[in-house]
Design a protein around this motif. Structure first.
Motif, PDB file in Angstrom:
ATOM      1  N   ILE A  76      -4.863 -13.712 -18.690  1.00 59.10           N
ATOM      2  CA  ILE A  76      -5.184 -13.514 -17.272  1.00 59.10           C
ATOM      3  C   ILE A  76      -4.659 -12.178 -16.779  1.00 59.10           C
ATOM      4  N   ILE A  77      -3.399 -11.878 -17.047  1.00 61.72           N
ATOM      5  CA  ILE A  77      -2.822 -10.636 -16.517  1.00 61.72           C
ATOM      6  C   ILE A  77      -3.402  -9.421 -17.230  1.00 61.72           C
ATOM      7  N   SER A  78      -3.824  -9.561 -18.484  1.00 63.20           N
ATOM      8  CA  SER A  78      -4.466  -8.450 -19.189  1.00 63.20           C
ATOM      9  C   SER A  78      -5.831  -8.143 -18.571  1.00 63.20           C
ATOM     10  N   ASN A  79      -6.578  -9.188 -18.234  1.00 66.64           N
ATOM     11  CA  ASN A  79      -7.859  -8.979 -17.560  1.00 66.64           C
ATOM     12  C   ASN A  79      -7.668  -8.245 -16.232  1.00 66.64           C
ATOM     13  N   GLU A  80      -6.659  -8.642 -15.483  1.00 65.11           N
ATOM     14  CA  GLU A  80      -6.421  -8.002 -14.189  1.00 65.11           C
ATOM     15  C   GLU A  80      -5.963  -6.557 -14.363  1.00 65.11           C
ATOM     16  N   ALA A  81      -5.211  -6.288 -15.417  1.00 65.61           N
ATOM     17  CA  ALA A  81      -4.781  -4.914 -15.693  1.00 65.61           C
ATOM     18  C   ALA A  81      -5.985  -4.030 -16.017  1.00 65.61           C
ATOM     19  N   VAL A  82      -6.882  -4.527 -16.854  1.00 64.42           N
ATOM     20  CA  VAL A  82      -8.091  -3.756 -17.180  1.00 64.42           C
ATOM     21  C   VAL A  82      -8.930  -3.544 -15.921  1.00 64.42           C
ATOM     22  N   ARG A  83      -9.033  -4.562 -15.078  1.00 66.46           N
ATOM     23  CA  ARG A  83      -9.801  -4.442 -13.838  1.00 66.46           C
ATOM     24  C   ARG A  83      -9.272  -3.297 -12.966  1.00 66.46           C
ATOM     25  N   ASN A  84      -7.975  -3.094 -13.010  1.00 63.27           N
ATOM     26  CA  ASN A  84      -7.358  -2.066 -12.181  1.00 63.27           C
ATOM     27  C   ASN A  84      -7.247  -0.704 -12.859  1.00 63.27           C
ATOM     28  N   SER A  85      -7.850  -0.569 -14.037  1.00 62.65           N
ATOM     29  CA  SER A  85      -7.845   0.721 -14.739  1.00 62.65           C
ATOM     30  C   SER A  85      -8.951   1.622 -14.187  1.00 62.65           C
ATOM     31  N   ASN A  86      -8.724   2.915 -14.271  1.00 64.18           N
ATOM     32  CA  ASN A  86      -9.657   3.899 -13.704  1.00 64.18           C
ATOM     33  C   ASN A  86     -10.382   4.731 -14.746  1.00 64.18           C
ATOM     34  N   TYR A  87     -10.191   4.435 -16.025  1.00 63.06           N
ATOM     35  CA  TYR A  87     -10.738   5.313 -17.061  1.00 63.06           C
ATOM     36  C   TYR A  87     -11.549   4.503 -18.073  1.00 63.06           C
ATOM     37  N   PRO A  88     -12.459   5.176 -18.787  1.00 62.64           N
ATOM     38  CA  PRO A  88     -13.430   4.452 -19.622  1.00 62.64           C
ATOM     39  C   PRO A  88     -12.890   3.918 -20.931  1.00 62.64           C
ATOM     40  N   TYR A  89     -11.701   4.359 -21.347  1.00 65.56           N
ATOM     41  CA  TYR A  89     -11.177   3.914 -22.634  1.00 65.56           C
ATOM     42  C   TYR A  89      -9.799   3.307 -22.430  1.00 65.56           C
ATOM     43  N   ILE A  90      -9.577   2.141 -23.042  1.00 68.59           N
ATOM     44  CA  ILE A  90      -8.322   1.397 -22.915  1.00 68.59           C
ATOM     45  C   ILE A  90      -7.600   1.387 -24.252  1.00 68.59           C
ATOM     46  N   ILE A  91      -6.365   1.851 -24.264  1.00 75.09           N
ATOM     47  CA  ILE A  91      -5.499   1.741 -25.436  1.00 75.09           C
ATOM     48  C   ILE A  91      -4.442   0.695 -25.100  1.00 75.09           C
ATOM     49  N   GLN A  92      -4.326  -0.305 -25.937  1.00 80.19           N
ATOM     50  CA  GLN A  92      -3.505  -1.466 -25.612  1.00 80.19           C
ATOM     51  C   GLN A  92      -2.303  -1.572 -26.543  1.00 80.19           C
ATOM     52  N   THR A  93      -1.155  -1.880 -25.939  1.00 78.49           N
ATOM     53  CA  THR A  93       0.051  -2.115 -26.726  1.00 78.49           C
ATOM     54  C   THR A  93       0.910  -3.140 -26.005  1.00 78.49           C
ATOM     55  N   ASP A  94       2.079  -3.425 -26.549  1.00 79.50           N
ATOM     56  CA  ASP A  94       3.010  -4.373 -25.941  1.00 79.50           C
ATOM     57  C   ASP A  94       4.292  -3.657 -25.545  1.00 79.50           C
ATOM     58  N   GLY A  95       5.030  -4.295 -24.646  1.00 77.14           N
ATOM     59  CA  GLY A  95       6.254  -3.695 -24.148  1.00 77.14           C
ATOM     60  C   GLY A  95       7.427  -3.769 -25.100  1.00 77.14           C
ATOM     61  N   ASP A  96       7.221  -4.287 -26.311  1.00 78.54           N
ATOM     62  CA  ASP A  96       8.278  -4.304 -27.328  1.00 78.54           C
ATOM     63  C   ASP A  96       7.888  -3.419 -28.517  1.00 78.54           C
ATOM     64  N   ILE A  97       7.143  -2.358 -28.212  1.00 79.36           N
ATOM     65  CA  ILE A  97       6.647  -1.446 -29.238  1.00 79.36           C
ATOM     66  C   ILE A  97       7.154  -0.031 -28.975  1.00 79.36           C
ATOM     67  N   ILE A  98       7.636   0.625 -30.032  1.00 71.69           N
ATOM     68  CA  ILE A  98       7.914   2.061 -29.987  1.00 71.69           C
ATOM     69  C   ILE A  98       6.730   2.767 -30.641  1.00 71.69           C
ATOM     70  N   LEU A  99       6.127   3.690 -29.916  1.00 71.29           N
ATOM     71  CA  LEU A  99       4.912   4.340 -30.384  1.00 71.29           C
ATOM     72  C   LEU A  99       5.218   5.645 -31.111  1.00 71.29           C
ATOM     73  N   HIS A 100       4.550   5.852 -32.242  1.00 69.69           N
ATOM     74  CA  HIS A 100       4.575   7.148 -32.905  1.00 69.69           C
ATOM     75  C   HIS A 100       4.086   8.206 -31.911  1.00 69.69           C
ATOM     76  N   LYS A 101       4.615   9.415 -31.998  1.00 64.27           N
ATOM     77  CA  LYS A 101       4.293  10.442 -30.999  1.00 64.27           C
ATOM     78  C   LYS A 101       2.806  10.785 -30.935  1.00 64.27           C
ATOM     79  N   LYS A 102       2.047  10.467 -31.998  1.00 65.64           N
ATOM     80  CA  LYS A 102       0.604  10.747 -32.006  1.00 65.64           C
ATOM     81  C   LYS A 102      -0.230   9.481 -31.788  1.00 65.64           C
TER      82      LYS A 102
END
Length: 272
Positions: A76-102
């Protein structure tokens, strides 16, 4: 591939120490997102305060999409987050992830019409996770201590191309929301996440199955866009059998759209 902008969507719930590392790793990306959207499944004010502090550290807009804590309702909250996005491409991750710089750069480089991207993750040990959160360290690599599935952490364009060439594009298996990207229009086309999937498990694979049934194929990207997963305990899997049955029905009946998904608007609190 040229895109007019992207949003990075971060799912979180009551672990601000981990979310802080995730956000720090986003701020150090070689390509910054156009906006950061945090899909919050009911965290306390400690998470809100952390997000507010990061707004002072970046010019990138941060949206905090929150609903009250009523059990595991990530769909439910993911759907609402996408609804509130302003750009055509969505990159998705979780809040317990450290992302490689690229991470963002390589998701965008691999974005392709008619595909969604399935990335992979590297698991970190409990000991290393505690240390990283305590020291606020986001410098993790193939050679770091506490990396469990180390081959996934090897950053290699050549290896990634070889794996992609032999990967199955019509299998929804092993899709994980902490390393996934898609076109917003494709997400809307299949009615987003299935809100009937509550509790832990299968929501990402079920979405992927409907993508594939709709002709949006899986593009497996390994050894690029690397995601390091901080250690945490297991969530309750009491709904897993029910969710597995929903997934099986989607696969067997080749269902392309859920009835209770993106188009069903739910009350949320938005801060930006």
């Amino acid at each position: 591939m040229h895109l007019s902008g992207c949003s990075i969507l971060i799912s979180t719930y009551n672990w601000p120490g981990a979310l802080e590392l995730c956000l720090l790793s986003i701020l150090q990306q070689t390509v910054l997102p156009n906006e950061i959207i945090i899909a919050d499944d009911g965290s306390t004010d400690e998470t809100k305060n952390l997000i507010d502090s990061f707004r002072k550290k970046t010019v990138t807009p941060i949206k905090h999409i929150w609903h009250k804590d009523d059990g595991f309702r990530k769909t439910i909250i993911s759907n609402e987050a996408v609804r509130n996005s302003n750009y055509p491409y969505i990159i998705q991750t979780d809040g317990d992830i450290i992302l490689h710089k690229k991470f963002i750069e390589e998701h965008l480089q691999n974005a392709e019409e008619g595909f969604f991207i399935r990335g992979s993750r590297i698991l970190l040990t409990e000991e290393v996770t505690k240390n990283y959160i305590h020291t606020k360290n986001i410098k993790v690599s193939f050679l770091s201590k506490g990396v469990q599935n180390r081959l996934n952490a090897l950053h290699s364009l050549i290896l990634s191309k070889i794996i992609l060439a032999f990967s199955k594009k019509t299998s929804p298996g092993n899709v994980i929301g902490c390393n996934m990207s898609f076109y917003k229009n494709d997400f809307i086309k299949v009615n987003g996440y299935n809100n009937d999937i509550t509790g832990w498990g299968r929501e990402d694979g079920e979405l992927a199955a409907r993508f594939i049934n709709s002709g949006i194929l899986k593009k497996q990207v390994k050894n690029l866009a690397i995601a390091y997963h901080l250690f945490h305990g297991h969530f309750s899997r009491s709904r897993d059998e029910i969710n597995m049955n929903i997934l099986a029905e989607v696969i067997n009946k080749k269902i392309t759209s859920c009835t209770n998904g993106y188009n069903n608007i739910n009350p949320v609190t938005i801060s930006s």
